[in-house]
Design a protein around this motif. Structure first.
Motif, PDB file in Angstrom:
ATOM      1  N   PHE A  43      37.818  34.733  43.935  1.00 56.38           N
ATOM      2  CA  PHE A  43      37.777  35.919  43.062  1.00 56.38           C
ATOM      3  C   PHE A  43      37.012  35.677  41.765  1.00 56.38           C
ATOM      4  O   PHE A  43      37.168  36.413  40.794  1.00 56.38           O
ATOM      5  CB  PHE A  43      39.179  36.444  42.753  1.00 56.38           C
ATOM      6  N   GLY A  44      36.160  34.658  41.728  1.00 54.84           N
ATOM      7  CA  GLY A  44      35.366  34.376  40.536  1.00 54.84           C
ATOM      8  C   GLY A  44      34.416  35.507  40.192  1.00 54.84           C
ATOM      9  O   GLY A  44      33.917  36.208  41.071  1.00 54.84           O
ATOM     10  N   GLN A  45      34.175  35.695  38.928  1.00 60.60           N
ATOM     11  CA  GLN A  45      33.224  36.662  38.364  1.00 60.60           C
ATOM     12  C   GLN A  45      33.625  38.132  38.544  1.00 60.60           C
ATOM     13  O   GLN A  45      32.879  39.010  38.140  1.00 60.60           O
ATOM     14  CB  GLN A  45      31.808  36.449  38.922  1.00 60.60           C
ATOM     15  N   TYR A  46      34.759  38.420  39.157  1.00 65.26           N
ATOM     16  CA  TYR A  46      35.196  39.807  39.253  1.00 65.26           C
ATOM     17  C   TYR A  46      35.831  40.203  37.930  1.00 65.26           C
ATOM     18  O   TYR A  46      36.596  39.445  37.340  1.00 65.26           O
ATOM     19  CB  TYR A  46      36.210  40.010  40.377  1.00 65.26           C
ATOM     20  N   LYS A  47      35.531  41.397  37.480  1.00 59.70           N
ATOM     21  CA  LYS A  47      36.079  41.923  36.234  1.00 59.70           C
ATOM     22  C   LYS A  47      37.245  42.859  36.549  1.00 59.70           C
ATOM     23  O   LYS A  47      37.509  43.197  37.693  1.00 59.70           O
ATOM     24  CB  LYS A  47      34.984  42.679  35.462  1.00 59.70           C
ATOM     25  N   GLU A  48      37.929  43.308  35.502  1.00 60.21           N
ATOM     26  CA  GLU A  48      39.068  44.223  35.663  1.00 60.21           C
ATOM     27  C   GLU A  48      38.695  45.477  36.455  1.00 60.21           C
ATOM     28  O   GLU A  48      39.507  45.995  37.214  1.00 60.21           O
ATOM     29  CB  GLU A  48      39.616  44.634  34.290  1.00 60.21           C
ATOM     30  N   THR A  49      37.459  45.955  36.284  1.00 63.04           N
ATOM     31  CA  THR A  49      37.047  47.173  36.982  1.00 63.04           C
ATOM     32  C   THR A  49      37.031  46.994  38.493  1.00 63.04           C
ATOM     33  O   THR A  49      37.107  47.973  39.227  1.00 63.04           O
ATOM     34  CB  THR A  49      35.654  47.647  36.508  1.00 63.04           C
ATOM     35  N   PHE A  50      36.959  45.746  38.964  1.00 64.25           N
ATOM     36  CA  PHE A  50      36.936  45.497  40.406  1.00 64.25           C
ATOM     37  C   PHE A  50      38.266  45.867  41.057  1.00 64.25           C
ATOM     38  O   PHE A  50      38.331  46.073  42.264  1.00 64.25           O
ATOM     39  CB  PHE A  50      36.579  44.036  40.680  1.00 64.25           C
ATOM     40  N   ARG A 107      38.256  43.563  47.263  1.00 62.85           N
ATOM     41  CA  ARG A 107      38.727  44.296  46.089  1.00 62.85           C
ATOM     42  C   ARG A 107      40.234  44.512  46.164  1.00 62.85           C
ATOM     43  O   ARG A 107      40.957  44.302  45.193  1.00 62.85           O
ATOM     44  CB  ARG A 107      37.997  45.642  45.964  1.00 62.85           C
ATOM     45  N   LYS A 108      40.718  44.903  47.324  1.00 70.23           N
ATOM     46  CA  LYS A 108      42.155  45.118  47.496  1.00 70.23           C
ATOM     47  C   LYS A 108      42.931  43.824  47.277  1.00 70.23           C
ATOM     48  O   LYS A 108      43.966  43.813  46.608  1.00 70.23           O
ATOM     49  CB  LYS A 108      42.450  45.669  48.894  1.00 70.23           C
ATOM     50  N   ARG A 109      42.432  42.724  47.843  1.00 67.98           N
ATOM     51  CA  ARG A 109      43.108  41.438  47.674  1.00 67.98           C
ATOM     52  C   ARG A 109      43.062  40.974  46.225  1.00 67.98           C
ATOM     53  O   ARG A 109      44.036  40.423  45.715  1.00 67.98           O
ATOM     54  CB  ARG A 109      42.503  40.386  48.610  1.00 67.98           C
ATOM     55  N   PHE A 110      41.951  41.235  45.544  1.00 70.86           N
ATOM     56  CA  PHE A 110      41.842  40.879  44.120  1.00 70.86           C
ATOM     57  C   PHE A 110      42.859  41.661  43.299  1.00 70.86           C
ATOM     58  O   PHE A 110      43.535  41.100  42.440  1.00 70.86           O
ATOM     59  CB  PHE A 110      40.422  41.160  43.617  1.00 70.86           C
ATOM     60  N   ALA A 111      42.985  42.947  43.565  1.00 71.22           N
ATOM     61  CA  ALA A 111      43.937  43.778  42.833  1.00 71.22           C
ATOM     62  C   ALA A 111      45.368  43.273  43.046  1.00 71.22           C
ATOM     63  O   ALA A 111      46.148  43.207  42.105  1.00 71.22           O
ATOM     64  CB  ALA A 111      43.804  45.235  43.237  1.00 71.22           C
ATOM     65  N   GLU A 112      45.701  42.924  44.278  1.00 70.66           N
ATOM     66  CA  GLU A 112      47.045  42.396  44.570  1.00 70.66           C
ATOM     67  C   GLU A 112      47.247  41.031  43.926  1.00 70.66           C
ATOM     68  O   GLU A 112      48.323  40.757  43.390  1.00 70.66           O
ATOM     69  CB  GLU A 112      47.237  42.299  46.085  1.00 70.66           C
TER      70      GLU A 112
END
Length: 115
Positions: A43-50, A107-112
């Motif tokens: 999940f590197g470099q993903y921002k909150e908007t992701f 994206r879904k996994r990052f949010a979780e």
């Protein structure tokens, strides 16, 4: 950015995500020698908007292309051109649909993961 008439390749979601995961980790996908995972491993470099469902604002898309929001396929295309240093994928290609499906799954996994 995505032409109105462009329809993404259709296939079962599980098949697209599996193919997308392989492409996401493939450094030969572009000319730069990078894979998508080079920047986004664990999940590197993903921002909150992701965390937000597509379409949403992405700083890179805004800075590089002046776009206020992008869908997953548009983001894949932008990454192909900028960090991957190659041509965009054909809009109807299985590869683009697969990468877009994987990015949406990611994206879904990052949010979780970020809760």
């Amino acid at each position: 950015m995505q032409p109105e008439e462009a329809q993404l390749h259709q296939a079962p979601q599980s098949e697209l995500v599996a193919k997308g995961e392989a492409l996401f980790n493939d450094p030969s996908i572009g000319e730069s020698g990078l894979s998508c995972a080079t920047c986004h491993q664990d999940f590197g470099q993903y921002k909150e908007t992701f965390k937000k469902p597509y379409p949403h604002f992405v700083n890179m898309a805004n800075a590089k292309a002046g776009l206020d929001k992008v869908n997953a396929a548009e983001m894949v295309q932008l990454c192909m051109v900028v960090p991957m240093q190659t041509d965009p994928l054909p809009w109807q290609s299985e590869s683009l649909a697969a990468l877009a499906a994987y990015v949406q799954d990611e994206r879904k996994r990052f949010a979780e993961h970020s809760r």
